[in-house]
Motif scaffolding. Structure first.
Motif, mmCIF file in Angstrom:
data_model
loop_
_atom_site.group_PDB
_atom_site.id
_atom_site.type_symbol
_atom_site.label_atom_id
_atom_site.label_comp_id
_atom_site.label_asym_id
_atom_site.label_seq_id
_atom_site.Cartn_x
_atom_site.Cartn_y
_atom_site.Cartn_z
ATOM 1 N N ALA A 61 0.842 -1.197 0.000
ATOM 2 C CA ALA A 61 0.000 0.000 0.000
ATOM 3 C C ALA A 61 0.871 1.238 0.000
ATOM 4 C CB ALA A 61 -0.921 0.006 1.225
ATOM 5 N N PHE A 62 0.282 2.343 -0.388
ATOM 6 C CA PHE A 62 0.944 3.639 -0.277
ATOM 7 C C PHE A 62 -0.128 4.697 -0.054
ATOM 8 C CE2 PHE A 62 0.386 2.754 -4.820
ATOM 9 C CZ PHE A 62 -0.295 3.880 -5.262
ATOM 10 N N ALA A 63 0.254 5.802 0.572
ATOM 11 C CA ALA A 63 -0.678 6.879 0.872
ATOM 12 C C ALA A 63 -0.707 7.900 -0.256
ATOM 13 C CB ALA A 63 -0.292 7.556 2.184
ATOM 14 N N VAL A 64 -1.873 8.487 -0.472
ATOM 15 C CA VAL A 64 -2.075 9.526 -1.478
ATOM 16 C C VAL A 64 -2.825 10.680 -0.830
ATOM 17 C CG1 VAL A 64 -3.240 10.127 -3.620
ATOM 18 C CG2 VAL A 64 -2.118 7.905 -3.410
ATOM 19 N N HIS A 65 -2.270 11.879 -0.931
ATOM 20 C CA HIS A 65 -2.903 13.044 -0.307
ATOM 21 C C HIS A 65 -3.556 13.948 -1.339
ATOM 22 C CE1 HIS A 65 -2.832 17.312 1.135
ATOM 23 N NE2 HIS A 65 -3.598 16.737 2.037
ATOM 24 N N ALA A 66 -4.796 14.348 -1.061
ATOM 25 C CA ALA A 66 -5.477 15.378 -1.849
ATOM 26 C C ALA A 66 -6.697 15.820 -1.061
ATOM 27 C CB ALA A 66 -5.915 14.849 -3.209
ATOM 28 N N GLU A 67 -6.813 17.105 -0.810
ATOM 29 C CA GLU A 67 -8.021 17.624 -0.168
ATOM 30 C C GLU A 67 -9.142 17.639 -1.188
ATOM 31 O OE1 GLU A 67 -9.803 21.595 2.091
ATOM 32 O OE2 GLU A 67 -7.688 21.518 1.494
ATOM 33 N N LEU A 68 -10.290 17.075 -0.834
ATOM 34 C CA LEU A 68 -11.426 17.034 -1.737
ATOM 35 C C LEU A 68 -12.375 18.185 -1.444
ATOM 36 C CD1 LEU A 68 -12.242 13.210 -1.849
ATOM 37 C CD2 LEU A 68 -10.597 14.532 -3.200
ATOM 38 N N GLY A 69 -13.146 18.568 -2.447
ATOM 39 C CA GLY A 69 -14.097 19.647 -2.277
ATOM 40 C C GLY A 69 -13.534 21.013 -2.572
ATOM 41 N N VAL A 70 -12.341 21.046 -3.152
ATOM 42 C CA VAL A 70 -11.698 22.312 -3.518
ATOM 43 C C VAL A 70 -11.368 22.259 -5.007
ATOM 44 C CG1 VAL A 70 -10.748 22.641 -1.213
ATOM 45 C CG2 VAL A 70 -9.384 21.472 -2.961
ATOM 46 N N GLY A 72 -9.662 21.797 -8.433
ATOM 47 C CA GLY A 72 -8.509 21.004 -8.842
ATOM 48 C C GLY A 72 -8.264 19.756 -8.035
ATOM 49 N N ASP A 73 -9.240 19.380 -7.180
ATOM 50 C CA ASP A 73 -9.000 18.240 -6.285
ATOM 51 C C ASP A 73 -8.743 16.938 -7.040
ATOM 52 O OD1 ASP A 73 -11.615 18.072 -7.169
ATOM 53 O OD2 ASP A 73 -12.526 17.995 -5.177
ATOM 54 N N ALA A 74 -9.487 16.678 -8.109
ATOM 55 C CA ALA A 74 -9.294 15.434 -8.857
ATOM 56 C C ALA A 74 -7.921 15.385 -9.517
ATOM 57 C CB ALA A 74 -10.391 15.272 -9.907
ATOM 58 N N ASP A 75 -7.502 16.499 -10.098
ATOM 59 C CA ASP A 75 -6.188 16.530 -10.731
ATOM 60 C C ASP A 75 -5.075 16.345 -9.700
ATOM 61 O OD1 ASP A 75 -7.162 16.893 -13.301
ATOM 62 O OD2 ASP A 75 -7.210 19.075 -13.097
ATOM 63 N N THR A 76 -5.254 16.951 -8.524
ATOM 64 C CA THR A 76 -4.263 16.791 -7.454
ATOM 65 C C THR A 76 -4.172 15.342 -7.023
ATOM 66 O OG1 THR A 76 -4.630 19.042 -6.652
ATOM 67 C CG2 THR A 76 -3.637 17.485 -5.118
ATOM 68 N N LEU A 77 -5.327 14.699 -6.868
ATOM 69 C CA LEU A 77 -5.350 13.298 -6.425
ATOM 70 C C LEU A 77 -4.650 12.402 -7.430
ATOM 71 C CD1 LEU A 77 -8.262 11.365 -4.826
ATOM 72 C CD2 LEU A 77 -7.070 10.393 -6.784
ATOM 73 N N TRP A 78 -4.984 12.562 -8.709
ATOM 74 C CA TRP A 78 -4.415 11.649 -9.698
ATOM 75 C C TRP A 78 -2.934 11.903 -9.943
ATOM 76 C CZ3 TRP A 78 -6.436 7.315 -10.073
ATOM 77 C CH2 TRP A 78 -7.812 7.137 -10.009
ATOM 78 N N ALA A 79 -2.500 13.149 -9.797
ATOM 79 C CA ALA A 79 -1.066 13.429 -9.910
ATOM 80 C C ALA A 79 -0.306 12.730 -8.789
ATOM 81 C CB ALA A 79 -0.814 14.933 -9.873
ATOM 82 N N ALA A 80 -0.871 12.778 -7.574
ATOM 83 C CA ALA A 80 -0.239 12.106 -6.432
ATOM 84 C C ALA A 80 -0.263 10.592 -6.621
ATOM 85 C CB ALA A 80 -0.950 12.492 -5.139
ATOM 86 N N PHE A 81 -1.376 10.076 -7.121
ATOM 87 C CA PHE A 81 -1.492 8.632 -7.365
ATOM 88 C C PHE A 81 -0.454 8.171 -8.372
ATOM 89 C CE2 PHE A 81 -3.087 5.230 -10.083
ATOM 90 C CZ PHE A 81 -3.385 4.236 -9.162
#
Length: 258
Positions: A61-70, A72-81
Motif C-alpha cells: 500500500a501507499f498513501a495519497v494526499h489530496a483535499e477534496l471539495g476544492v 482542482g481536487d481530482a487533478d491533485t489526487l491523480w497526480a499524487a497517485f
C-alpha cells in the motif's frame, strides 16, 4: 479472514481510506492481494498507520494526499497517485476505484446554509464525479468502480437532508456509468451502508443512541467497517462481473417490514 486472493495483481484506490469504512476497505482489498492507494484529505498520520498495518500483514500500500471539495481536487489526487504508483515500481493504471470519502451535515432543511450545502455537494458529489472522469483513461478494461452511498438515500431521514441528497446524486451516476462503461467490461455499483460503528462517529458513545440505532437492524447490532468491506471486495472482484448498475443495501436490514 479471507482465504482467497481475488484481487491479486490488481491496483486499487480508496478515497477516504485512512479511517472508518475506508480503512476497512483498504485492509480487505490488500489482504486479497491488491496494491492499495490509501487516499486521505487531512489526517496523514491515520493514512500512514493504515499503510503500515497493511504492510505488517504482508500486503502492499501507499498513501495519497489530496483535499477534496476544492478546485482542482481530482487533478491533485491523480497526480499524487501516478507519482506514488511509479515510486512503488508498479505498472501504470488502475483496476478498482472506490469512492468512499464523504462528509455529513446534521441539519434539517430549515437550518442548512448555502455554504454548508455547497460544501457537502463539493465533497460527496462533485469530487467523485471528476475523480471518475479523470480515472477513465487509467482504469483498465475489466475493472470496477464502487461508490459508497448510504441507506439514508432511500429512507426518509430529514436530520441529514443535504447529505442524503448528495448521495442520491451519486446513486444516479452509478446507473449512467454502468451503461457507458459496460462495453469495456467495467462494472459500476453502489454499496449503501446503514448505521456503522467507526471511531469517527461520536454519537455512538451515547448508550441510548447506540441502542436505538442497533435496534433498527434486524440483526440487533450496528454494522462494522468489515461488514461493508466484505461486500465492496466482492462487488469489485471478477466474481461479480455480471453485476453492474446496482444499488446494494448494506444496512443490515434497517427498517425491513416498515
Amino acid at each position: 479472514m479471507t482465504t482467497t486472493l481475488r484481487h491479486h495483481g490488481r491496483t486499487a484506490l480508496v478515497t477516504g481510506g485512512s479511517r472508518g469504512i475506508g480503512r476497512g476497505i483498504c485492509l480487505r482489498l490488500a489482504r486479497e492481494g491488491a496494491l492499495v492507494a490509501v487516499h486521505y484529505g487531512h489526517d496523514r498520520a491515520a493514512a500512514e498507520r493504515t499503510v503500515k498495518e497493511i504492510e505488517t500483514e504482508g500486503g502492499r500500500a501507499f498513501a495519497v494526499h489530496a483535499e477534496l471539495g476544492v478546485p482542482g481536487d481530482a487533478d491533485t489526487l491523480w497526480a499524487a497517485f501516478d507519482r506514488e504508483l511509479a515510486a512503488s515500481g508498479a505498472v501504470p493504471g488502475l483496476d478498482v476505484l472506490v469512492n468512499n470519502a464523504g462528509i455529513t451535515l446534521p441539519r434539517t432543511v430549515a437550518d442548512v446554509t448555502e455554504e454548508e450545502y455547497d460544501r457537502v455537494f463539493a465533497v460527496n458529489t462533485r469530487a467523485p464525479f471528476f475523480i471518475i472522469q479523470r480515472a477513465l483513461g487509467r482504469l483498465r478494461d475489466g475493472g470496477s468502480i464502487v461508490s459508497i452511498s448510504s441507506g439514508a438515500a432511500r429512507i426518509a431521514y430529514p436530520a441529514i437532508v443535504a447529505y442524503t441528497m448528495s448521495k442520491g446524486a451519486l446513486d444516479t451516476l452509478t446507473l449512467s456509468l454502468a451503461k457507458e462503461l459496460g462495453p469495456r467490461g467495467i462494472t459500476v455499483n453502489t454499496v449503501a451502508p446503514g448505521f456503522t460503528e467507526t471511531e469517527i462517529n461520536p454519537t455512538l458513545q451515547n448508550p441510548q443512541v447506540r441502542q436505538a440505532l442497533s435496534a433498527a437492524s434486524v440483526f440487533g447490532r450496528l454494522g462494522t467497517p468489515a461488514d461493508i468491506a466484505d461486500i465492496v471486495s466482492f462487488v469489485a472482484s471478477d466474481e461479480a462481473r455480471w453485476v453492474t448498475g446496482q444499488w446494494i443495501d448494506a444496512t443490515g436490514g434497517v427498517h425491513l417490514g416498515l
